[in-house]
Design an enzyme around this catalytic site. Structure first.
Site, PDB file in Angstrom:
ATOM      1  N   GLY A 350      40.567  59.260  21.102  1.00 35.40           N
ATOM      2  CA  GLY A 350      40.577  58.816  19.712  1.00 35.40           C
ATOM      3  C   GLY A 350      41.766  57.902  19.432  1.00 35.40           C
ATOM      4  O   GLY A 350      42.132  57.075  20.272  1.00 35.40           O
ATOM      5  N   GLU A 374      43.424  39.851  44.002  1.00 31.84           N
ATOM      6  CA  GLU A 374      42.818  40.148  45.321  1.00 31.84           C
ATOM      7  C   GLU A 374      41.340  39.805  45.357  1.00 31.84           C
ATOM      8  O   GLU A 374      40.538  40.487  45.995  1.00 31.84           O
ATOM      9  CB  GLU A 374      42.984  41.637  45.656  1.00 31.84           C
ATOM     10  CG  GLU A 374      44.408  42.069  45.718  1.00 31.84           C
ATOM     11  CD  GLU A 374      44.961  42.102  47.114  1.00 31.84           C
ATOM     12  OE1 GLU A 374      44.270  41.621  48.033  1.00 31.84           O
ATOM     13  OE2 GLU A 374      46.087  42.582  47.264  1.00 31.84           O
TER      14      GLU A 374
HETATM   15  P1  TGC Z   1      35.114  30.548  53.858  1.00 31.05           P
HETATM   16  O1  TGC Z   1      34.519  29.273  54.375  1.00 31.05           O
HETATM   17  O2  TGC Z   1      34.227  31.642  53.429  1.00 31.05           O
HETATM   18  O3  TGC Z   1      36.113  31.153  54.925  1.00 31.05           O
HETATM   19  C1  TGC Z   1      37.142  30.371  55.512  1.00 31.05           C
HETATM   20  C2  TGC Z   1      37.484  31.008  56.854  1.00 31.05           C
HETATM   21  O4  TGC Z   1      37.953  32.342  56.630  1.00 31.05           O
HETATM   22  C3  TGC Z   1      37.066  33.291  57.279  1.00 31.05           C
HETATM   23  N1  TGC Z   1      36.942  34.420  56.339  1.00 31.05           N
HETATM   24  C4  TGC Z   1      37.546  35.596  56.519  1.00 31.05           C
HETATM   25  N2  TGC Z   1      38.316  36.047  57.519  1.00 31.05           N
HETATM   26  C5  TGC Z   1      38.795  37.284  57.402  1.00 31.05           C
HETATM   27  N3  TGC Z   1      38.529  38.073  56.335  1.00 31.05           N
HETATM   28  C6  TGC Z   1      37.772  37.654  55.309  1.00 31.05           C
HETATM   29  N4  TGC Z   1      37.565  38.426  54.256  1.00 31.05           N
HETATM   30  C7  TGC Z   1      37.234  36.365  55.382  1.00 31.05           C
HETATM   31  N5  TGC Z   1      36.457  35.619  54.550  1.00 31.05           N
HETATM   32  C8  TGC Z   1      36.283  34.441  55.163  1.00 31.05           C
HETATM   33  C9  TGC Z   1      35.771  32.557  57.498  1.00 31.05           C
HETATM   34  O5  TGC Z   1      35.052  33.093  58.571  1.00 31.05           O
HETATM   35  C10 TGC Z   1      36.264  31.150  57.776  1.00 31.05           C
HETATM   36  O6  TGC Z   1      36.745  31.106  59.094  1.00 31.05           O
HETATM   37  P2  TGC Z   1      36.543  29.785  59.999  1.00 31.05           P
HETATM   38  O7  TGC Z   1      37.168  30.136  61.292  1.00 31.05           O
HETATM   39  O8  TGC Z   1      35.064  29.574  60.066  1.00 31.05           O
HETATM   40  O9  TGC Z   1      37.244  28.682  59.270  1.00 31.05           O
HETATM   41  O10 TGC Z   1      36.108  30.145  52.709  1.00 31.05           O
HETATM   42  P3  TGC Z   1      35.871  29.685  51.245  1.00 31.05           P
HETATM   43  O11 TGC Z   1      36.802  28.562  50.975  1.00 31.05           O
HETATM   44  O12 TGC Z   1      34.395  29.500  50.973  1.00 31.05           O
HETATM   45  O13 TGC Z   1      36.458  30.960  50.459  1.00 31.05           O
HETATM   46  C11 TGC Z   1      35.696  31.905  50.047  1.00 31.05           C
HETATM   47  C12 TGC Z   1      36.398  33.096  49.390  1.00 31.05           C
HETATM   48  C13 TGC Z   1      36.010  33.087  47.938  1.00 31.05           C
HETATM   49  C14 TGC Z   1      35.790  34.306  50.075  1.00 31.05           C
HETATM   50  C15 TGC Z   1      37.898  33.274  49.493  1.00 31.05           C
HETATM   51  O14 TGC Z   1      38.558  32.128  49.385  1.00 31.05           O
HETATM   52  C16 TGC Z   1      38.448  34.359  48.552  1.00 31.05           C
HETATM   53  O15 TGC Z   1      38.417  35.533  48.913  1.00 31.05           O
HETATM   54  N6  TGC Z   1      38.970  34.017  47.336  1.00 31.05           N
HETATM   55  C17 TGC Z   1      39.709  34.968  46.518  1.00 31.05           C
HETATM   56  C18 TGC Z   1      41.185  34.698  46.668  1.00 31.05           C
HETATM   57  C19 TGC Z   1      41.999  35.931  46.606  1.00 31.05           C
HETATM   58  O16 TGC Z   1      41.536  37.043  46.804  1.00 31.05           O
HETATM   59  N7  TGC Z   1      43.270  35.749  46.365  1.00 31.05           N
HETATM   60  C20 TGC Z   1      44.179  36.879  46.377  1.00 31.05           C
HETATM   61  C21 TGC Z   1      45.609  36.440  46.331  1.00 31.05           C
HETATM   62  S1  TGC Z   1      46.726  37.720  46.763  1.00 31.05           S
HETATM   63  C22 TGC Z   1      46.681  38.780  45.483  1.00 31.05           C
HETATM   64  O17 TGC Z   1      45.965  38.692  44.560  1.00 31.05           O
HETATM   65  C23 TGC Z   1      47.629  39.882  45.603  1.00 31.05           C
HETATM   66  S2  TGC Z   1      47.643  40.980  44.283  1.00 31.05           S
HETATM   67  C24 TGC Z   1      48.721  42.025  44.971  1.00 31.05           C
HETATM   68  C25 TGC Z   1      48.951  43.286  44.297  1.00 31.05           C
HETATM   69  O18 TGC Z   1      49.792  43.317  43.369  1.00 31.05           O
HETATM   70  O19 TGC Z   1      48.367  44.313  44.749  1.00 31.05           O
HETATM   71  P1  FAD Z   2      40.419  31.315  38.637  1.00 33.59           P
HETATM   72  O1  FAD Z   2      40.166  31.143  40.083  1.00 33.59           O
HETATM   73  O2  FAD Z   2      40.787  30.115  37.827  1.00 33.59           O
HETATM   74  O3  FAD Z   2      39.166  32.026  37.984  1.00 33.59           O
HETATM   75  C1  FAD Z   2      38.911  31.987  36.555  1.00 33.59           C
HETATM   76  C2  FAD Z   2      37.564  32.658  36.290  1.00 33.59           C
HETATM   77  O4  FAD Z   2      36.523  31.926  36.955  1.00 33.59           O
HETATM   78  C3  FAD Z   2      37.488  34.095  36.823  1.00 33.59           C
HETATM   79  O5  FAD Z   2      36.716  34.879  35.934  1.00 33.59           O
HETATM   80  C4  FAD Z   2      36.730  33.923  38.122  1.00 33.59           C
HETATM   81  O6  FAD Z   2      36.028  35.101  38.507  1.00 33.59           O
HETATM   82  C5  FAD Z   2      35.763  32.821  37.773  1.00 33.59           C
HETATM   83  N1  FAD Z   2      35.269  32.099  38.944  1.00 33.59           N
HETATM   84  C6  FAD Z   2      35.995  31.489  39.911  1.00 33.59           C
HETATM   85  N2  FAD Z   2      35.183  30.946  40.832  1.00 33.59           N
HETATM   86  C7  FAD Z   2      33.917  31.225  40.435  1.00 33.59           C
HETATM   87  C8  FAD Z   2      32.620  30.933  40.963  1.00 33.59           C
HETATM   88  N3  FAD Z   2      32.490  30.251  42.103  1.00 33.59           N
HETATM   89  N4  FAD Z   2      31.542  31.368  40.274  1.00 33.59           N
HETATM   90  C9  FAD Z   2      31.684  32.077  39.138  1.00 33.59           C
HETATM   91  N5  FAD Z   2      32.867  32.378  38.574  1.00 33.59           N
HETATM   92  C10 FAD Z   2      33.975  31.963  39.230  1.00 33.59           C
HETATM   93  N6  FAD Z   2      48.318  36.078  44.119  1.00 33.59           N
HETATM   94  C11 FAD Z   2      49.050  36.024  45.259  1.00 33.59           C
HETATM   95  O7  FAD Z   2      48.888  35.118  46.072  1.00 33.59           O
HETATM   96  N7  FAD Z   2      49.988  36.978  45.520  1.00 33.59           N
HETATM   97  C12 FAD Z   2      50.231  38.021  44.677  1.00 33.59           C
HETATM   98  O8  FAD Z   2      51.081  38.875  44.973  1.00 33.59           O
HETATM   99  C13 FAD Z   2      49.487  38.089  43.462  1.00 33.59           C
HETATM  100  N8  FAD Z   2      49.758  39.058  42.559  1.00 33.59           N
HETATM  101  C14 FAD Z   2      49.135  39.028  41.334  1.00 33.59           C
HETATM  102  C15 FAD Z   2      49.535  39.925  40.332  1.00 33.59           C
HETATM  103  C16 FAD Z   2      48.941  39.857  39.064  1.00 33.59           C
HETATM  104  C17 FAD Z   2      49.414  40.795  37.991  1.00 33.59           C
HETATM  105  C18 FAD Z   2      47.905  38.934  38.817  1.00 33.59           C
HETATM  106  C19 FAD Z   2      47.232  38.885  37.474  1.00 33.59           C
HETATM  107  C20 FAD Z   2      47.508  38.059  39.788  1.00 33.59           C
HETATM  108  C21 FAD Z   2      48.130  38.071  41.058  1.00 33.59           C
HETATM  109  N9  FAD Z   2      47.799  37.137  42.046  1.00 33.59           N
HETATM  110  C22 FAD Z   2      48.513  37.082  43.215  1.00 33.59           C
HETATM  111  C23 FAD Z   2      46.858  36.059  41.746  1.00 33.59           C
HETATM  112  C24 FAD Z   2      45.400  36.487  41.787  1.00 33.59           C
HETATM  113  O9  FAD Z   2      44.969  36.713  43.095  1.00 33.59           O
HETATM  114  C25 FAD Z   2      44.567  35.376  41.106  1.00 33.59           C
HETATM  115  O10 FAD Z   2      44.864  35.445  39.724  1.00 33.59           O
HETATM  116  C26 FAD Z   2      43.099  35.542  41.361  1.00 33.59           C
HETATM  117  O11 FAD Z   2      42.772  35.300  42.712  1.00 33.59           O
HETATM  118  C27 FAD Z   2      42.241  34.610  40.471  1.00 33.59           C
HETATM  119  O12 FAD Z   2      42.710  33.308  40.507  1.00 33.59           O
HETATM  120  P2  FAD Z   2      42.963  32.485  39.128  1.00 33.59           P
HETATM  121  O13 FAD Z   2      43.856  33.322  38.280  1.00 33.59           O
HETATM  122  O14 FAD Z   2      43.405  31.135  39.485  1.00 33.59           O
HETATM  123  O15 FAD Z   2      41.558  32.438  38.419  1.00 33.59           O
END
Ligand code: TGC
Ligand code: FAD
Length: 394
Positions: A350, A374
C-alpha cells in the site's frame, strides 16, 4: 492449515551439496548482518559502502568460479549462482559490484589474458585489493557495441587509446578498466580488449549523477584522451566483438540468478507485511486478490529457480559453457519477472510501499537498470528470436 514456505514449494534443498549450501548460507548471513542494515541509507544518499570489498573477498565471491591457482574460490556454477542470488537479495547494486569485478574484469583477464597478466592481476582482484570496471558502452553505442568509436592506434611498442565510455559500473572507484576499442579498421572484428590502469595520463572517470535506480552503486564514465598504454596491456586472445560478448555471457548468467534474489526479498517482505496488515477486519493475505498476487509471484520465482538450477548443472557438466541463447532466455525472463514481482509486492504494501523504509521499491527501481543493462529486454528478445528462427531481426 500451516503455511508452506516458498522453499518447500521449490523443493531444491536435497539437490544441493553441502558445499553449495555453505556458500549460500554464509553469503545469506553476511548480507543479512552486514549489508541489509546499511543499504537503505546508502540508497538514499547515492553512495556505496566501499569497505565491503574486503569482506566480499573473504567470502570468496570475487571471481568465485575461477580457479584457486589465481586466488579464487573455484566454486561450481550452482554455488556461484546461489551466492549471486543472496547478494541481490541485499541489493542489485551489491550484485553488480561483484559481477563487474568477477565476470567482466577478472574473467576477461583469465579467458583472454596472458599468464603474466593473470598472475599480476587476478590474486589482487580476488582479494579486493584492486577493483576493476568494464568499458564497452559508449554514448552512441549501447545495444549495438559493434558501432563503437573508441580507437586504439598502434604507436611503436605502445597503443594510444582515445574515446568515451559511459554508464560504467564502478568506474569512479576503479583501479583498472577493461576497455574495448577498435584497433586497425572500423569493423566489429577489429575490437580488442585492453587493461588500462586508472592512473595513466589522460584517463578520467567522472561519476554519473541523478540516477533514480541503482543508487547504491558507483556509475561513471571512462574518458580516454590520447592515453598511451604499452602493447603488453592488450588482452592477447581478444578477437572481435565475440570477446566482450563472451564476458557478458558470464555476467548475464549471474544476473539471471541474482534477479531472483531481488524478487525473493520483495516476496518475503510482502508476505510478512500482508500477514500483519488488517484491512476490512482481516489480514490482507486472507483476501483472494492478494493471494492471486502472491501465487503468481511465487510461481514465477519457483520457475526461475528451476530453470537456473538446470542451466547451472548443465554449465557444470559442459565445462562452464552453455549456449548464449540459453543465457539470454534466462536473463530476459528472470529480470522481467523480478520487476513484475517487485511492482506487485510494492503494491501489496500500500502507501508504505513507496517508502524507502521498505525494500520493495528500492528493488523495483534497481531492477529497471537490470532490465536495461547487459543487453536490454528487447535485445535478449531478438537474440532468442534469432536462436529460434535463424533470422537476424536487429
Ligand atoms: P553478431 O554478428 O551477432 O556477433 C558478433 C560476433 O560475436 C559472436 N557472438 C558471441 N560470442 C560469444 N557470446 C555471445 N553471446 C555472442 N553473441 C555473438 C558472434 O558469433 C560473432 O562472431 P564472429 O566470429 O562471427 O565475428 O553481432 P551484432 O553486432 O549483430 O550484435 C548483436 C548483439 C545484439 C547480440 C550484441 O551486440 C549485444 O548483445 N548487444 C547488447 C550489448 C550489451 O549487452 N552491452 C552490455 C554492456 S556491459 C553492461 O551492461 C554491464 S552492467 C554491469 C553491472 O552493473 O552488473
Ligand atoms: P539503446 O541501445 O539506445 O536502446 C534504447 C532502446 O531501444 C531500448 O529500449 C532498446 O531495447 C531499444 N532497442 C535497441 N535496439 C533495438 C532493436 N534492434 N529493436 C528494437 N528495439 C531496440 N555498460 C558497460 O559497458 N559497462 C558497465 O559497467 C555498464 N553498467 C551500467 C550500469 C547502469 C546502471 C546502466 C543503466 C547501464 C550500464 N551499462 C554498462 C550500459 C548498458 O549496457 C546500456 O545502457 C545498454 O546496453 C543499452 O544501451 P543504451 O543505453 O545505449 O540504449
Amino acid at each position: 492449515m500451516d503455511a508452506l514456505s516458498l522453499d518447500e514449494f521449490i523443493a531444491l534443498e536435497d539437490e544441493l551439496s553441502d558445499e553449495e549450501k555453505l556458500v549460500r548460507d554464509t553469503t545469506r548471513r553476511w548480507v543479512s548482518e552486514r549489508f541489509l542494515p546499511i543499504v537503505g541509507e546508502h540508497f538514499e544518499n547515492a553512495t556505496f559502502p566501499d569497505e565491503v570489498a574486503r569482506e566480499v573477498a573473504e567470502l570468496g565471491l570475487f571471481g568465485g568460479s575461477l580457479p584457486p591457482k589465481y586466488g579464487c574460490a573455484g566454486m561450481n556454477q550452482v554455488a556461484y549462482g546461489l551466492a549471486q542470488q543472496e547478494l541481490e537479495y541485499g541489493d542489485s547494486g551489491l550484485r553488480s559490484f561483484v559481477s563487474v569485478q568477477g565476470s567482466l574484469c577478472m574473467f576477461p583477464i583469465y579467458r583472454f589474458g596472458s599468464e603474466e597478466q593473470r598472475t599480476k592481476y587476478l590474486p589482487k582482484m580476488a582479494a579486493g585489493e584492486l577493483i576493476g570496471c568494464f568499458g564497452l558502452t559508449e554514448p552512441d553505442a549501447g545495444s549495438d557495441p559493434g558501432s563503437m568509436k573508441t580507437r586504439a592506434t598502434r604507436d611503436g611498442s605502445d597503443y594510444i587509446l582515445h574515446g568515451q565510455k559511459m554508464w560504467i559500473t564502478n568506474s569512479p572507484i576503479a583501479d583498472l578498466c577493461i576497455v574495448w576499442a577498435k584497433t586497425d579498421g572500423d569493423d566489429a572484428k577489429d575490437i580488442r580488449g585492453f587493461i588500462v590502469e586508472r592512473d595513466r595520463e589522460g584517463v578520467e572517470c567522472p561519476t554519473t549523477h541523478h540516477k533514480m535506480s541503482l543508487r547504491a552503486s558507483h556509475t561513471g564514465e571512462i574518458l580516454l584522451d590520447e592515453v598511451r598504454v604499452p602493447a603488453e596491456n592488450i588482452l592477447p586472445e581478444t578477437k572481435g566483438l565475440g570477446s566482450p560478448l563472451a564476458c557478458l555471457n558470464q555476467a548475464r548468467f549471474g544476473i539471471a540468478w541474482g534477479a531472483l534474489g531481488a524478487a525473493r526479498a520483495c516476496f518475503d517482505e510482502a508476505l510478512a507485511y500482508g500477514n500483519e496488515r488488517i484491512v476490512f477486519g482481516k489480514p490482507i493475505t486472507a483476501k483472494q486478490l492478494i493471494q492471486k498476487q502472491l501465487a503468481d509471484s511465487a510461481t514465477q520465482i519457483a520457475l526461475g529457480q528451476w530453470m537456473m538450477h538446470h542451466l547451472s548443472r548443465l554449465k557444470d557438466r559442459q565445462g562452464g559453457r552453455i549456449l548464449p541463447y540459453q543465457v539470454s532466455m534466462a536473463k530476459r525472463n528472470n529480470v522481467a519477472i523480478a520487476l513484475e514481482v517487485a511492482r506487485t509486492c510494492r503494491s501489496i504494501l500500500g502507501g508504505n510501499g513507496i517508502s524507502a523504509e521498505f525494500a520493495s521499491i528500492r528493488h523495483m527501481l534497481n531492477l529497471e537498470s537490470v532490465y536495461t543493462y547487459e543487453g536490454t529486454h528487447e535485445v535478449h528478445t531478438l537474440i532468442v528470436g534469432r536462436g529460434l528462427t535463424g533470422q537476424d531481426a536487429f
